[in-house]
Write an enzyme that holds these catalytic residues in place. Structure first.
Site, PDB file in Angstrom:
ATOM      1  N   TYR A   8       0.585  -1.308   0.304  1.00 36.48           N
ATOM      2  CA  TYR A   8      -0.021  -0.173   0.236  1.00 36.48           C
ATOM      3  C   TYR A   8       1.150   1.116  -0.231  1.00 36.48           C
ATOM      4  CZ  TYR A   8       1.105   1.342   4.770  1.00 36.48           C
ATOM      5  OH  TYR A   8       1.647   1.361   6.040  1.00 36.48           O
ATOM      6  N   LYS A  57       6.696  -1.627   2.054  1.00 38.36           N
ATOM      7  CA  LYS A  57       5.209  -1.012   2.510  1.00 38.36           C
ATOM      8  C   LYS A  57       3.741  -2.372   2.302  1.00 38.36           C
ATOM      9  CE  LYS A  57       3.026   3.473   3.138  1.00 38.36           C
ATOM     10  NZ  LYS A  57       3.020   3.372   4.732  1.00 38.36           N
ATOM     11  N   GLU A 112      12.290   3.240  14.481  1.00 35.34           N
ATOM     12  CA  GLU A 112      11.340   4.766  13.234  1.00 35.34           C
ATOM     13  C   GLU A 112      10.165   4.275  14.591  1.00 35.34           C
ATOM     14  OE1 GLU A 112       9.636   3.467   9.260  1.00 35.34           O
ATOM     15  OE2 GLU A 112       9.774   1.237  10.264  1.00 35.34           O
ATOM     16  N   LEU A 168      10.615   2.137   7.067  1.00 37.50           N
ATOM     17  CA  LEU A 168      10.715   2.512   6.064  1.00 37.50           C
ATOM     18  C   LEU A 168      11.212   3.718   5.363  1.00 37.50           C
ATOM     19  CD1 LEU A 168       7.541   1.969   4.003  1.00 37.50           C
ATOM     20  CD2 LEU A 168       6.715   3.711   4.905  1.00 37.50           C
TER      21      LEU A 168
HETATM   22  N1  PDD Z   1       2.940   5.514   7.620  1.00 34.32           N
HETATM   23  N2  PDD Z   1       7.599   4.477   8.710  1.00 34.32           N
HETATM   24  C1  PDD Z   1       6.410   3.642   8.872  1.00 34.32           C
HETATM   25  C2  PDD Z   1       6.537   2.276  10.031  1.00 34.32           C
HETATM   26  C3  PDD Z   1       4.644   4.307   8.131  1.00 34.32           C
HETATM   27  O1  PDD Z   1       3.955   3.142   8.308  1.00 34.32           O
HETATM   28  C4  PDD Z   1       5.010   5.869   7.884  1.00 34.32           C
HETATM   29  C5  PDD Z   1       3.978   6.460   6.854  1.00 34.32           C
HETATM   30  C6  PDD Z   1       6.111   6.385   7.575  1.00 34.32           C
HETATM   31  C7  PDD Z   1       6.593   7.172   7.150  1.00 34.32           C
HETATM   32  O2  PDD Z   1       6.331   7.509   5.508  1.00 34.32           O
HETATM   33  P1  PDD Z   1       5.930   8.658   4.654  1.00 34.32           P
HETATM   34  O3  PDD Z   1       7.011   9.736   5.184  1.00 34.32           O
HETATM   35  O4  PDD Z   1       6.149   8.592   3.060  1.00 34.32           O
HETATM   36  O5  PDD Z   1       4.363   8.636   5.194  1.00 34.32           O
HETATM   37  C8  PDD Z   1       7.644   5.881   7.886  1.00 34.32           C
HETATM   38  C9  PDD Z   1       1.433   5.729   6.818  1.00 34.32           C
HETATM   39  C10 PDD Z   1       0.899   7.160   6.542  1.00 34.32           C
HETATM   40  C11 PDD Z   1       0.416   4.844   6.597  1.00 34.32           C
HETATM   41  O6  PDD Z   1       0.512   3.961   6.508  1.00 34.32           O
HETATM   42  O7  PDD Z   1      -0.842   5.417   6.577  1.00 34.32           O
END
Ligand code: PDD
Length: 281
Positions: free
Chosen positions: A33, A144, A176, A200
Site C-alpha cells: 500500500y 510497505k 522508527e 520504511l
Molecule cells: N505510514 N514508517 C512507517 C512504519 C510508516 O508506516 C510510515 C507511513 C512512515 C512515514 O512514511 P511517509 O513519510 O512516506 O508517510 C514511516 C503511513 C502514513 C500509513 O501507514 O498510513
C-alpha cells in the site's frame, strides 16, 4: 462526497465498498500500500510514492500491470470525488482473488483498492508524548506491506498510555515509529536511522534530509541509541500528514525543547516546500 472507496473499477462511499472475502489481502495481507496527501485535489510527492510502491510490488513479486499513468488517472478520479481540500489517499494492491493456498495462485489479476477521506495536517507546535517499545516487526520494514500487526499493537499501547506514537528499538537502537520516522537534532546535526531494511524509507524523511542539506545543516544517517534519543536537543516525527511533530516526553520523562529555533526552521522550510509543490493558490 465526504469520502470515497474504489475497488477494481467500482466507486462507492467507503462505508459501502464491498470486496470479495477471497481477496488475498483479506486472509494473508498479501499486498502492498501507499498513503499520500492530496491538497486541493493535487497530489503531493506522487512520483516518490509510486516509486516506493513499485519497489514494494517487486519485492512481493506482484505483477501489477497497470502503468503509473493509468493508475494516476484513477487516483485522481477518486480524489476528485471527495469534497475536501485536505485528504489522505490510501491505495493498496493485493496479489489477487483465489481460494486460500499459501503459494501464489495462477491466472489471477491483482486487485486495486483506493480509500480517500479528509485528514487534516497535524499541528506542528504541540510537543507530543511517545512510548518506547521493542521492534518486533519482520526483516523487511522497507517494504510497505499490508501486514501491520506489530505497528497496530504498538499504536494501541501508545494510545492507552496517552501517547501519540510508539518509538521502536532493536536491542537499544532506535529504528522508527509505529507509522512514522523519527529524526533527531543534536548539536545542530539532523540525524536519523539509515534507509535499510529496518525502517520504511519515508517520503517525508527523505524530503527533510534533502532540505536540511540545502540549508547546509549537517545530516547523519547513523542509527542512534535510546540513550542518545533521551539526550536529543529535539526529536521530530515525520510522515505524510506529520511534518516534523516535536516530541516532549518519552515514557513520561521530559526530553528535548533545546533547539526550538532549528526545529521551527526545518518545520517551516518543509511546509513551504510542501505548499510550493502542490501550488499555493
Ligand atoms: N505510514 N514508517 C512507517 C512504519 C510508516 O508506516 C510510515 C507511513 C512512515 C512515514 O512514511 P511517509 O513519510 O512516506 O508517510 C514511516 C503511513 C502514513 C500509513 O501507514 O498510513
Amino acid at each position: 462526497m465526504e469520502n470515497i472507496g474504489y475497488y477494481n473499477g467500482t466507486f462507492a462511499p467507503m462505508e459501502q465498498l464491498m470486496i470479495p472475502a477471497l481477496d488475498r489481502g483479506v486472509y494473508f495481507g498479501d499486498g502492498v500500500y501507499e498513503a499520500l496527501r492530496v491538497e486541493r485535489h493535487r497530489f503531493f510527492a506522487l512520483k516518490e510514492h509510486l516509486s516506493r510502491f513499485r519497489a514494494s510490488l517487486d519485492f512481493l513479486r506482484i505483477p501489477f500491470a497497470m502503468t503509473d499513468e493509468a493508475l494516476t488517472e484513477i487516483l485522481q478520479e477518486a480524489a476528485s470525488r471527495v469534497d475536501s481540500d485536505s485528504q489522505q489517499l490510501y491505495f493498496q494492491v493485493t496479489r489477487g482473488t483465489s481460494t486460500r493456498t499459501h503459494s501464489f495462485p495462477e491466472g489471477v489479476e491483482p486487485n486495486l483498492m483506493i480509500l480517500s477521506r479528509a485528514v487534516p495536517l497535524a499541528d506542528l507546535v504541540e510537543y507530543r508524548r511517545v512510548v518506547v517499545l521493542p521492534d518486533t516487526r519482520w526483516g523487511h520494514c522497507n517494504i510497505k506491506s499490508l501486514n501491520l500487526i506489530p505497528g497496530v499493537l504498538a499504536a494501541q499501547i501508545a494510545k492507552e498510555r496517552g501517547c501519540s506514537e510508539a518509538v521502536f528499538h532493536r536491542e537499544g537502537v532506535v529504528s522508527e515509529c509505529s507509522s512514522s520516522n523519527l529524526l533527531m537534532l543534536k548539536g545542530g546535526v539532523l540525524r536519523t536511522a539509515p534507509a535499510d531494511e529496518r525502517i520504511l524509507p519515508g517520503v517525508t524523511r527523505g524530503h527533510f534530509l534533502m532540505l536540511a542539506q540545502q540549508l547546509n545543516i549537517p545530516v547523519d544517517e547513523t542509527a542512534f541509541s535510546l540513550e542518545e534519543m533521551m539526550a536529543a536537543d529535539e526529536l521530530m516525527i515525520t510522515s505524510t500528514s506529520a511534518h516534523g511533530l516535536p516530541v516532549g516526553f518519552v515514557d513520561d520523562k521530559p526530553v528535548c525543547g533545546r533547539d526550538k529555533t532549528l526545529l521551527r526552521r526545518l518545520q517551516m522550510v518543509y511546509r513551504e516546500f510542501f505548499w510550493d509543490s502542490v501550488g499555493k493558490d
